[in-house]
Structures are given as C-alpha cells and as structure tokens.
Scaffold this motif. Structure first.
Motif, PDB file in Angstrom:
ATOM      1  N   VAL A 195       0.708  -1.413  -0.196  1.00  0.00           N
ATOM      2  CA  VAL A 195       0.155  -0.321   0.814  1.00  0.00           C
ATOM      3  C   VAL A 195       1.034   1.204  -0.444  1.00  0.00           C
ATOM      4  CG1 VAL A 195      -1.297   1.270   1.010  1.00  0.00           C
ATOM      5  CG2 VAL A 195      -1.787  -1.549   1.488  1.00  0.00           C
ATOM      6  N   ASN A 196       0.667   2.006  -0.914  1.00  0.00           N
ATOM      7  CA  ASN A 196       1.128   3.823  -1.382  1.00  0.00           C
ATOM      8  C   ASN A 196       3.173   2.836  -1.318  1.00  0.00           C
ATOM      9  OD1 ASN A 196      -0.364   5.221  -1.319  1.00  0.00           O
ATOM     10  ND2 ASN A 196      -0.892   5.377   1.073  1.00  0.00           N
ATOM     11  N   ILE A 197       3.518   1.650  -1.651  1.00  0.00           N
ATOM     12  CA  ILE A 197       4.771   1.958  -1.871  1.00  0.00           C
ATOM     13  C   ILE A 197       5.659   0.631  -2.619  1.00  0.00           C
ATOM     14  CG2 ILE A 197       5.149   2.187   1.452  1.00  0.00           C
ATOM     15  CD1 ILE A 197       5.577  -0.857   1.050  1.00  0.00           C
ATOM     16  N   ILE A 198       6.963   0.923  -3.164  1.00  0.00           N
ATOM     17  CA  ILE A 198       6.869   0.029  -4.294  1.00  0.00           C
ATOM     18  C   ILE A 198       8.347  -0.390  -3.548  1.00  0.00           C
ATOM     19  CG2 ILE A 198       6.084   0.439  -6.437  1.00  0.00           C
ATOM     20  CD1 ILE A 198       8.009   2.512  -7.206  1.00  0.00           C
ATOM     21  N   GLY A 199       9.052  -1.331  -3.777  1.00  0.00           N
ATOM     22  CA  GLY A 199      10.103  -2.449  -3.618  1.00  0.00           C
ATOM     23  C   GLY A 199      11.250  -2.172  -3.596  1.00  0.00           C
ATOM     24  N   PRO A 226      15.622  -2.893  -3.470  1.00  0.00           N
ATOM     25  CA  PRO A 226      16.840  -3.407  -3.377  1.00  0.00           C
ATOM     26  C   PRO A 226      16.899  -3.994  -1.274  1.00  0.00           C
ATOM     27  CG  PRO A 226      17.885  -3.710  -5.468  1.00  0.00           C
ATOM     28  CD  PRO A 226      16.743  -2.717  -5.170  1.00  0.00           C
ATOM     29  N   ARG A 227      17.215  -2.742  -0.884  1.00  0.00           N
ATOM     30  CA  ARG A 227      17.356  -2.139   0.666  1.00  0.00           C
ATOM     31  C   ARG A 227      16.299  -1.273   0.981  1.00  0.00           C
ATOM     32  NH1 ARG A 227      22.357  -2.770  -2.729  1.00  0.00           N
ATOM     33  NH2 ARG A 227      23.319  -4.396  -1.856  1.00  0.00           N
ATOM     34  N   THR A 228      15.007  -0.919   0.110  1.00  0.00           N
ATOM     35  CA  THR A 228      14.408   0.213   0.559  1.00  0.00           C
ATOM     36  C   THR A 228      13.288  -0.176  -0.176  1.00  0.00           C
ATOM     37  OG1 THR A 228      14.069   2.510   1.375  1.00  0.00           O
ATOM     38  CG2 THR A 228      15.277   1.597  -0.730  1.00  0.00           C
ATOM     39  N   THR A 229      12.222   1.373   0.499  1.00  0.00           N
ATOM     40  CA  THR A 229      10.787   0.892  -0.343  1.00  0.00           C
ATOM     41  C   THR A 229      11.120   2.146  -0.834  1.00  0.00           C
ATOM     42  OG1 THR A 229       9.638   1.518   1.480  1.00  0.00           O
ATOM     43  CG2 THR A 229       9.435  -1.060   1.147  1.00  0.00           C
ATOM     44  N   MET A 230      10.291   2.647  -1.645  1.00  0.00           N
ATOM     45  CA  MET A 230       9.901   4.269  -2.479  1.00  0.00           C
ATOM     46  C   MET A 230       8.583   4.145  -2.586  1.00  0.00           C
ATOM     47  SD  MET A 230      10.204   6.004  -5.960  1.00  0.00           S
ATOM     48  CE  MET A 230      10.397   7.387  -6.583  1.00  0.00           C
ATOM     49  N   HIS A 231       7.539   5.331  -1.723  1.00  0.00           N
ATOM     50  CA  HIS A 231       6.677   5.967  -1.459  1.00  0.00           C
ATOM     51  C   HIS A 231       5.998   5.933  -2.423  1.00  0.00           C
ATOM     52  CE1 HIS A 231       2.962   7.638   0.554  1.00  0.00           C
ATOM     53  NE2 HIS A 231       3.285   6.948   2.256  1.00  0.00           N
ATOM     54  N   ALA A 232       4.999   6.103  -2.642  1.00  0.00           N
ATOM     55  CA  ALA A 232       3.806   6.728  -3.382  1.00  0.00           C
ATOM     56  C   ALA A 232       4.524   8.691  -3.571  1.00  0.00           C
ATOM     57  CB  ALA A 232       2.612   6.556  -3.529  1.00  0.00           C
ATOM     58  N   ARG A 233       4.262   8.841  -3.009  1.00  0.00           N
ATOM     59  CA  ARG A 233       4.159  10.384  -2.844  1.00  0.00           C
ATOM     60  C   ARG A 233       6.024  10.070  -3.582  1.00  0.00           C
ATOM     61  NH1 ARG A 233       4.600   9.252   2.419  1.00  0.00           N
ATOM     62  NH2 ARG A 233       7.509   9.413   3.621  1.00  0.00           N
TER      63      ARG A 233
END
Length: 208
Positions: free
Chosen positions: A172-176, A178-185
């Motif tokens: 929900v609101n994130i994409i993966g 390798p070492r972290t995630t990225m928020h939709a915003r």
C-alpha cells in the motif's frame, strides 16, 4: 497545339483528355508548394524513450530481472534507439550459482525440445548493484544527471513518448527496492516534475 480530330473521333473525348492533363499539371504545382501540417512536422520530430527497472535482488526474484530484459528486447525489436533506453537492475541473477543456465535469463517456459529465448543476451544494464535506489530512479526520470557519474537520464521533450516499466514487489503506497522502499508521494512528485518540465507528450507507466 490541339491535335486534329479525325473523322469519327469524338470531340468530347479530346476535351476530357485536355481537362485531365490540365488538372494533373495543377496538382503537381500544388504538391510542389505543399508544406506539411504542424501535426506531421511534430510527429517527424518525436522520439521514444524507455526506463526499465527491476527493483528487487536475488535469485528468488529471477522473474523481475528476466522481465526487464525481455522488455529491453521488445524495445530494440521495435526500433527504439538503445541510447534512449535506460535500464536499472541489480544484475545478480544471470550469474548466480543457482542459475542452471549461467549467464542466461528466460522470461517464459517453452515446450520440451523447444529452446527458450535468452533475453539477457544484449540486455544493456545502465545502473546495477547499489545504484538501484529510489534516488537514482528519480534522477533518471527527471533528467537530473548530477552524481550519476555520466550515467544516462531522460532527455525527452514535450514532443516525445516515454515508457516506464517498474517490476518488483510492493504494498500500500510503496514499491520495493533492494534495500528500501519508495513511497507513492515520491513517485508522484517525480512524475509531476516531469510533466511541469515538459518531458513528454505521452507517458505510459507499467507497474508490476
């Protein structure tokens, strides 16, 4: 000089011939002075760009890097300039010890006796290893080459078509990554910046 009308030759037929010849001459003159409409001129200047990214790592996520390389092959097959394709992948799967076909990747199975297509062959990866981060992704999308050691970024214009293909896990609101995630915003902010800067005429975003 009009040719002689032989007995039995209808004058009406000759008049029709002259009208056809004069119309043809007028058309040739018109075509010679014709200039293409604005839409045609813009289409001739249009370029296609692609950003392909596998956000995962490890052999267990084989399909992500295979799918990105498959997308790369499709771009090349359809005439996209390799210099306008930017690929991000950790690149740790093809030569993983667990890979039964070292140095190769396949994105779909084939029947017994039918060789598969190695999509890794010729797949040029521009950012690999620790460079596959949300920060690099944003820089590539927004055309910001600072800190990328001369790496490729989008240089598209308002006349161009841009294709983005992101392959990985998410939530929900994130994409993966390798070492972290990225928020939709953050992703929306990057796309908004692209729009404000006139970096595309049309943009297609595949998120898997």
């Amino acid at each position: 000089r009009r040719p002689t009308v032989w007995p039995g030759q209808p004058q009406k037929l000759l008049d029709m011939l002259y009208r056809t010849l004069f119309a043809g001459a007028a058309l040739i003159n018109a075509v010679g002075a014709w200039t293409p409409p604005k839409e045609v001129e813009e289409a001739a200047k249009t370029s296609h760009w692609a950003v392909l990214i596998a956000g995962s790592s490890g052999y267990g996520n084989y399909r992500h890097q295979a799918d990105v390389c498959h997308a790369y092959q499709i771009m090349i097959k359809n005439g996209i300039d390799p210099d306008k394709i930017i690929t991000l992948a950790v690149d740790d799967v093809a030569n993983d010890d667990m890979n039964p076909f070292p140095g190769k990747l396949f994105n779909k199975p084939t029947g017994d006796g039918t060789p598969g297509t190695d999509v890794y062959a010729g797949c040029k990866i521009d950012y690999s290893g620790s460079m596959v981060t949300p920060e690099t992704f944003v820089k590539v999308l927004t055309g910001d080459a600072a800190g990328l050691d001369g790496g490729k970024v989008l240089q598209s214009t308002k006349l161009d078509r841009v294709f983005v293909n992101f392959v990985d896990h998410g939530g929900v609101n994130i994409i993966g990554f390798p070492r972290t995630t990225m928020h939709a915003r953050d992703l929306v902010a990057a796309l908004t910046k692209m729009h404000s800067a006139g970096m595309y005429k049309e943009l297609v975003f595949y998120l898997e």
